[in-house]
Design a protein around this motif. Structure first.
Motif, PDB file in Angstrom:
ATOM      1  N   ILE A   1       3.797  -0.369  -4.757  1.00 11.90           N
ATOM      2  CA  ILE A   1       2.538  -0.511  -4.578  1.00 11.90           C
ATOM      3  C   ILE A   1       2.106  -1.740  -5.357  1.00 11.90           C
ATOM      4  O   ILE A   1       2.852  -2.393  -5.997  1.00 11.90           O
ATOM      5  CB  ILE A   1       2.098   0.734  -5.241  1.00 11.90           C
ATOM      6  CG1 ILE A   1       2.388   0.890  -6.763  1.00 11.90           C
ATOM      7  CG2 ILE A   1       2.076   1.937  -4.642  1.00 11.90           C
ATOM      8  CD1 ILE A   1       1.258   1.879  -7.701  1.00 11.90           C
TER       9      ILE A   1
ATOM     10  N   TYR B   1       5.621   2.972   0.078  1.00 11.81           N
ATOM     11  CA  TYR B   1       6.338   3.370  -0.788  1.00 11.81           C
ATOM     12  C   TYR B   1       7.796   3.575  -1.020  1.00 11.81           C
ATOM     13  O   TYR B   1       8.510   3.220  -0.124  1.00 11.81           O
ATOM     14  CB  TYR B   1       6.129   5.103  -0.257  1.00 11.81           C
ATOM     15  CG  TYR B   1       6.699   6.042  -1.455  1.00 11.81           C
ATOM     16  CD1 TYR B   1       5.858   6.211  -2.809  1.00 11.81           C
ATOM     17  CD2 TYR B   1       8.072   6.714  -1.355  1.00 11.81           C
ATOM     18  CE1 TYR B   1       6.512   7.550  -3.615  1.00 11.81           C
ATOM     19  CE2 TYR B   1       8.471   7.487  -2.057  1.00 11.81           C
ATOM     20  CZ  TYR B   1       7.547   7.902  -3.374  1.00 11.81           C
ATOM     21  OH  TYR B   1       8.162   8.737  -4.557  1.00 11.81           O
TER      22      TYR B   1
ATOM     23  N   THR C   1       0.841  -1.202   0.048  1.00 12.25           N
ATOM     24  CA  THR C   1      -0.062  -0.061   0.104  1.00 12.25           C
ATOM     25  C   THR C   1       0.864   1.292   0.088  1.00 12.25           C
ATOM     26  O   THR C   1       2.088   1.187  -0.009  1.00 12.25           O
ATOM     27  CB  THR C   1      -0.892  -0.129   1.163  1.00 12.25           C
ATOM     28  OG1 THR C   1      -0.052  -0.186   2.338  1.00 12.25           O
ATOM     29  CG2 THR C   1      -1.774  -1.393   1.306  1.00 12.25           C
ATOM     30  N   SER C   2       0.397   2.279   0.238  1.00  7.77           N
ATOM     31  CA  SER C   2       0.829   3.327   0.071  1.00  7.77           C
ATOM     32  C   SER C   2       2.023   3.804   1.296  1.00  7.77           C
ATOM     33  O   SER C   2       3.145   4.491   1.186  1.00  7.77           O
ATOM     34  CB  SER C   2       0.112   4.821   0.266  1.00  7.77           C
ATOM     35  OG  SER C   2      -0.732   4.919   1.521  1.00  7.77           O
ATOM     36  N   ARG C   3       1.898   2.842   2.419  1.00 11.58           N
ATOM     37  CA  ARG C   3       3.074   2.940   3.232  1.00 11.58           C
ATOM     38  C   ARG C   3       4.270   2.089   2.957  1.00 11.58           C
ATOM     39  O   ARG C   3       5.323   2.342   3.824  1.00 11.58           O
ATOM     40  CB  ARG C   3       2.331   2.555   4.739  1.00 11.58           C
ATOM     41  CG  ARG C   3       1.842   1.260   4.688  1.00 11.58           C
ATOM     42  CD  ARG C   3       0.989   1.041   6.039  1.00 11.58           C
ATOM     43  NE  ARG C   3       0.131  -0.167   5.632  1.00 11.58           N
ATOM     44  CZ  ARG C   3       0.206  -1.109   6.401  1.00 11.58           C
ATOM     45  NH1 ARG C   3       0.727  -1.254   7.569  1.00 11.58           N
ATOM     46  NH2 ARG C   3      -0.682  -2.276   5.984  1.00 11.58           N
TER      47      ARG C   3
ATOM     48  N   LEU D   1       1.500   8.238  -7.245  1.00 12.94           N
ATOM     49  CA  LEU D   1       0.802   6.845  -6.372  1.00 12.94           C
ATOM     50  C   LEU D   1      -0.861   7.076  -6.161  1.00 12.94           C
ATOM     51  O   LEU D   1      -1.180   8.338  -5.991  1.00 12.94           O
ATOM     52  CB  LEU D   1       1.496   7.238  -5.031  1.00 12.94           C
ATOM     53  CG  LEU D   1       0.832   6.015  -3.829  1.00 12.94           C
ATOM     54  CD1 LEU D   1       1.115   4.933  -4.291  1.00 12.94           C
ATOM     55  CD2 LEU D   1       1.406   6.390  -2.319  1.00 12.94           C
ATOM     56  N   ASP D   2      -1.465   5.983  -6.598  1.00 12.45           N
ATOM     57  CA  ASP D   2      -2.672   6.164  -6.607  1.00 12.45           C
ATOM     58  C   ASP D   2      -3.240   5.419  -4.941  1.00 12.45           C
ATOM     59  O   ASP D   2      -2.934   4.136  -4.980  1.00 12.45           O
ATOM     60  CB  ASP D   2      -3.502   5.569  -7.689  1.00 12.45           C
ATOM     61  CG  ASP D   2      -5.061   5.483  -7.508  1.00 12.45           C
ATOM     62  OD1 ASP D   2      -5.545   6.197  -6.885  1.00 12.45           O
ATOM     63  OD2 ASP D   2      -5.739   4.342  -8.299  1.00 12.45           O
ATOM     64  N   SER D   3      -3.855   6.489  -3.982  1.00  7.31           N
ATOM     65  CA  SER D   3      -4.007   5.865  -2.843  1.00  7.31           C
ATOM     66  C   SER D   3      -4.814   4.560  -2.699  1.00  7.31           C
ATOM     67  O   SER D   3      -5.276   3.881  -1.741  1.00  7.31           O
ATOM     68  CB  SER D   3      -4.258   6.993  -1.757  1.00  7.31           C
ATOM     69  OG  SER D   3      -5.378   7.491  -2.266  1.00  7.31           O
TER      70      SER D   3
END
Length: 169
Positions: free
Chosen positions: A57, A54, A50-52, A69-71
């Motif tokens: 993804i 980074y 996920t975004s965390r 980045l698409d959250s």
């Protein structure tokens, strides 16, 4: 969890045995089955990012400069990114013929430059061996099992599973 790690390779190996027709020919359907097996293997070992996580993804796609980045990345979008990345790497390694998918999966995890070399990084022994048309590469393939110089058993299991599923004798 240990049962899952054992069952997954066994199930995929069953698909591998069904794909073998004994003639040594490689049909389009067989290649597609190998590609699907590679996708399933990467998904299993990479897990969902996920975004965390980074700059990673989806199932291990590394964001490139200029990509946003698409959250709220969906599983379908992540699957599409994974397949596009693997196909792009297959093109990079297509000169190695039936080993191109195996090299693509390895490079998805360690990076193309670690295999092909760039700048100060020399070409890998795995690539040198394949360029000499020596396909006895198990030892070299499984040698990509270290993190910060230390052998990591989970990475070693991953390499052995990848090799068992994707290596075409």
């Amino acid at each position: 969890m240990k049962k899952l790690l054992f069952v997954f390779p066994v199930l995929l190996f069953g698909l591998f045995v069904k794909a073998q027709d004994g003639t040594g020919s490689s049909s389009s359907g067989e290649q597609e089955l190998l590609f699907e097996r590679a996708v399933a293997c990467v998904k299993h070992f990479e897990g969902w990012h996920t975004s965390r996580n980074y700059p990673y993804i989806g199932w291990g796609h590394k964001l490139l400069p200029g990509e946003r980045l698409d959250s709220h990345l969906t599983k379908a979008q992540g699957d599409s990114l994974l397949r596009a990345d693997l196909r792009k790497r297959c093109v990079t390694f297509r000169r190695f013929g039936k080993d191109s998918l195996l090299l693509s999966v390895l490079s998805y995890n360690v990076g193309e430059y670690r295999l092909l070399g760039s700048g100060k990084i020399p070409k890998s022994n795995l690539i040198k061996k394949l360029e000499r048309r020596d396909r006895d590469i198990y030892k070299e393939y499984v040698s990509y099992r270290k993190y910060k110089g230390k052998v990591v058993r989970s990475i070693e299991r991953r390499r052995k599973c990848e090799f068992a599923l994707l290596y075409i004798p």
